[in-house]
Design an enzyme around this catalytic site. Sequence first.
Site, PDB file in Angstrom:
ATOM      1  N   GLU A 114       0.862  -1.118   0.297  1.00 26.00           N
ATOM      2  CA  GLU A 114       0.068  -0.429   0.045  1.00 26.00           C
ATOM      3  C   GLU A 114       0.805   1.147  -0.278  1.00 26.00           C
ATOM      4  OE1 GLU A 114      -3.785  -1.622   3.110  1.00 26.00           O
ATOM      5  OE2 GLU A 114      -2.394  -0.270   3.717  1.00 26.00           O
TER       6      GLU A 114
ATOM      7  N   LYS B  39       2.859   4.103   1.486  1.00 23.37           N
ATOM      8  CA  LYS B  39       2.715   4.553   2.763  1.00 23.37           C
ATOM      9  C   LYS B  39       2.595   6.108   2.799  1.00 23.37           C
ATOM     10  CE  LYS B  39       5.345   4.608   6.467  1.00 23.37           C
ATOM     11  NZ  LYS B  39       5.667   5.573   7.549  1.00 23.37           N
TER      12      LYS B  39
ATOM     13  N   ARG C 289      -1.871   9.642  11.418  1.00 24.39           N
ATOM     14  CA  ARG C 289      -2.805   8.187  11.342  1.00 24.39           C
ATOM     15  C   ARG C 289      -3.553   8.021  12.339  1.00 24.39           C
ATOM     16  NH1 ARG C 289      -0.263   2.559  12.787  1.00 24.39           N
ATOM     17  NH2 ARG C 289      -2.399   0.735  12.564  1.00 24.39           N
TER      18      ARG C 289
ATOM     19  N   ARG D 103       4.340  -4.590  17.340  1.00 24.39           N
ATOM     20  CA  ARG D 103       5.409  -4.077  15.704  1.00 24.39           C
ATOM     21  C   ARG D 103       5.355  -4.862  15.276  1.00 24.39           C
ATOM     22  NH1 ARG D 103       8.031   0.131  14.165  1.00 24.39           N
ATOM     23  NH2 ARG D 103       7.317   1.830  16.239  1.00 24.39           N
TER      24      ARG D 103
ATOM     25  N   LYS E 286       7.611  -1.750   6.251  1.00 26.11           N
ATOM     26  CA  LYS E 286       7.673   0.043   6.573  1.00 26.11           C
ATOM     27  C   LYS E 286       8.932  -0.358   5.517  1.00 26.11           C
ATOM     28  CE  LYS E 286       8.945   1.755  10.272  1.00 26.11           C
ATOM     29  NZ  LYS E 286       8.848   2.758  11.111  1.00 26.11           N
TER      30      LYS E 286
HETATM   31  P1  AMP Z   1       6.908   5.126  10.762  1.00 22.46           P
HETATM   32  O1  AMP Z   1       5.602   5.919  11.568  1.00 22.46           O
HETATM   33  O2  AMP Z   1       7.520   5.437   9.802  1.00 22.46           O
HETATM   34  O3  AMP Z   1       7.262   3.313  12.213  1.00 22.46           O
HETATM   35  O4  AMP Z   1       5.620   3.940  10.058  1.00 22.46           O
HETATM   36  C1  AMP Z   1       4.040   3.933  10.340  1.00 22.46           C
HETATM   37  C2  AMP Z   1       3.084   4.726  10.577  1.00 22.46           C
HETATM   38  O5  AMP Z   1       2.834   4.763   8.780  1.00 22.46           O
HETATM   39  C3  AMP Z   1       1.572   4.207  10.823  1.00 22.46           C
HETATM   40  O6  AMP Z   1       2.085   4.402  12.364  1.00 22.46           O
HETATM   41  C4  AMP Z   1       1.298   5.064   9.700  1.00 22.46           C
HETATM   42  O7  AMP Z   1       0.980   6.605  10.378  1.00 22.46           O
HETATM   43  C5  AMP Z   1       1.985   5.390   8.524  1.00 22.46           C
HETATM   44  N1  AMP Z   1       0.960   5.280   7.474  1.00 22.46           N
HETATM   45  C6  AMP Z   1       0.310   5.758   6.192  1.00 22.46           C
HETATM   46  N2  AMP Z   1       0.186   5.306   5.638  1.00 22.46           N
HETATM   47  C7  AMP Z   1      -0.263   3.463   5.638  1.00 22.46           C
HETATM   48  C8  AMP Z   1      -0.343   2.558   5.599  1.00 22.46           C
HETATM   49  N3  AMP Z   1      -1.373   2.426   4.239  1.00 22.46           N
HETATM   50  N4  AMP Z   1      -0.939   1.465   6.490  1.00 22.46           N
HETATM   51  C9  AMP Z   1      -0.364   1.454   7.329  1.00 22.46           C
HETATM   52  N5  AMP Z   1       0.665   2.617   8.362  1.00 22.46           N
HETATM   53  C10 AMP Z   1       0.117   3.613   7.643  1.00 22.46           C
END
Ligand code: AMP
Length: 597
Positions: A258, A260, A265, A427, A433
């Site tokens: 998907e 990102k 969020r 997690r 990611k």
């Molecule tokens: P990170 O903050 O780098 O750990 O990445 C996780 C965050 O990516 C999540 O908490 C969401 O805020 C964001 N995010 C953006 N797009 C998505 C998606 N398609 N699915 C899940 N999380 C997403």
Amino acid sequence: MSLLYNEIVNTYEKISSTTSRIMITEILVNLLKKASPEDVDKIVYLTQGKIYPDYVGIELGVAEKLMARAIALASGENYDKVIQLLKTKGDLGMVAQEILTRKKQAGILQFIQEEEKKLTVSEVYDTLVKVSKASGEGAQDIKIRLLTGLLKKATPIEAKYITRTVIGTLRLGLADMTILDAIAIAYLKSKEFRQIVERAYNLTSDLGYVAKIALIEGIEGLKKVKIKPGIPIRPMLAERAETEIEIIERLGKSFIAEYKYDGERVQIHKEGDKITLFSRSLENITHHYPDIIEKFKDKTNAESLIVEGEIVAINPNTNEMLPFQELMHRKRKYEVEKAMEEFPVILYLFDILYLNGEELIDLPLLKRKEILEKTIKTDEWIRFAEKRIINNIDELLKFFDEAVSSGCEGIMCKSTASDSIYQAGSRGFLWIKFKRSYQSKMVEPIDVCILGGFYGTGKRAGKLGGLLVGIYDPKNDVFKTICKVGTGFTDEDLDNLPKILEPYKIDHKHPRVISNIEADVWYIPAKVIEIIGDEITLSPIHTAAYNLIRNGVGLAIRFPRFTGRFRDDKRAEDATTEEEIIRMYKMQLKKIEEKSS
Ligand code: AMP
């Protein structure tokens, strides 16, 4: 009978003098064992320096100066002296303790020592709740009166901790996990049951509540804890992958990717007509997004649900996604209205956790997606996250480039195996990611030729809101698109542009323009402007350098902005060339390699 506040204070003292997690857990276990059903939740909140779980959003909010006044009034000390002492000590808690000790030794203050008059946890907690609730006119006076009363009953050491709690500087640094361990040991007799306690916490985000259930109802009670709309679920988090190969290795054949999105969020809870939004850190952010609430209302017939997604700010004129910093305007109370117009947002939904009384978190991802898609009607503002089934590395990389060039941070790869449940609060590798591993600023601006235009929306409906711009390919004597740009223009620029461009307006794409994008208006390539962006990225959409770096992709500018310079001194053919942009892209890659080696 409520526990004596002094017991909590002794716990604070012991915890501050050790760094061993095992010791800290043991100290907490001893405290919890003394708790009664009536005040166990209060004890847990107080050990965290809070009075409610975070999602309630009520903070004590007492400023240091106000507390200093309460200390002065309670002790009979001069206010200026309290402040003076604060300057030398740097900790108002210590100041309170020292002043009260001094006054006591001098016989000025009498401490009530009789057993029945000692402070209890309930008395401290209930008074702090009253302090937090005092509002409106006269609130300051009420707060001071309540706090002075409390301090008058406190011993010097109790005063130290009351003060720190009230001004938010308790900072014992107790990890949630330590408290969960302590609850399991104290009430379920073994750390072995930690997972059961943790599950209840992940579904309710409330350690006080979990402790209470554990004490009163034990394991069976905890197992019955359910998701409730209106109470946030601790979010599932993703692990990181360094390479595309690692993703394939971990997720095997069964996964989707998907976009990102680079936004905020959000967990959306609907109970009847009430809609509540929670942030990733479980803060109630409903009031930041009145526009989302309004738009979400008629998107579902469900009586109750919990869905998750990412809110992204967009430029209303070009529909380009903007970096998440633009959402900061939403955090300021008086700017929300203005931000709604200047930085409208799109909600991209990606999960559903609860629907009409049923928990969905233990269903596999594709099933949840199916339910999500059946439950929500989408429109321009509320959409589903862009997703793709991935079968091989080529598809993965192509989708990644597409995501980045649309303004995303990268992609999220999600397992679709039969065990791909929603792991609240943890997690793991069910979600991986994959972000751009590089980050390099574009240092030089480039000169681009205006090839087309887009109409704006909102305030700029029907007027020019953004431009399609491109670079020059001298070998073929054509112009190739490199980005849409709608940022950096003043209102005046946008009003003047149609006049400037009028002589070049045509009703079809110019034969010298190579574009996969349909513009609202087309122009003869003539006018050149200067833009800069965050970086040059690969793009499957834009035609600049198409197939020249890698098959099936071209180059684009990420987060482009007009620098304010109209390059009337340049002809269209003097715009930055394809060769130059390729050179710039390669330089950027080289810099990244140098940085990472
Ligand atoms: P990170 O903050 O780098 O750990 O990445 C996780 C965050 O990516 C999540 O908490 C969401 O805020 C964001 N995010 C953006 N797009 C998505 C998606 N398609 N699915 C899940 N999380 C997403």
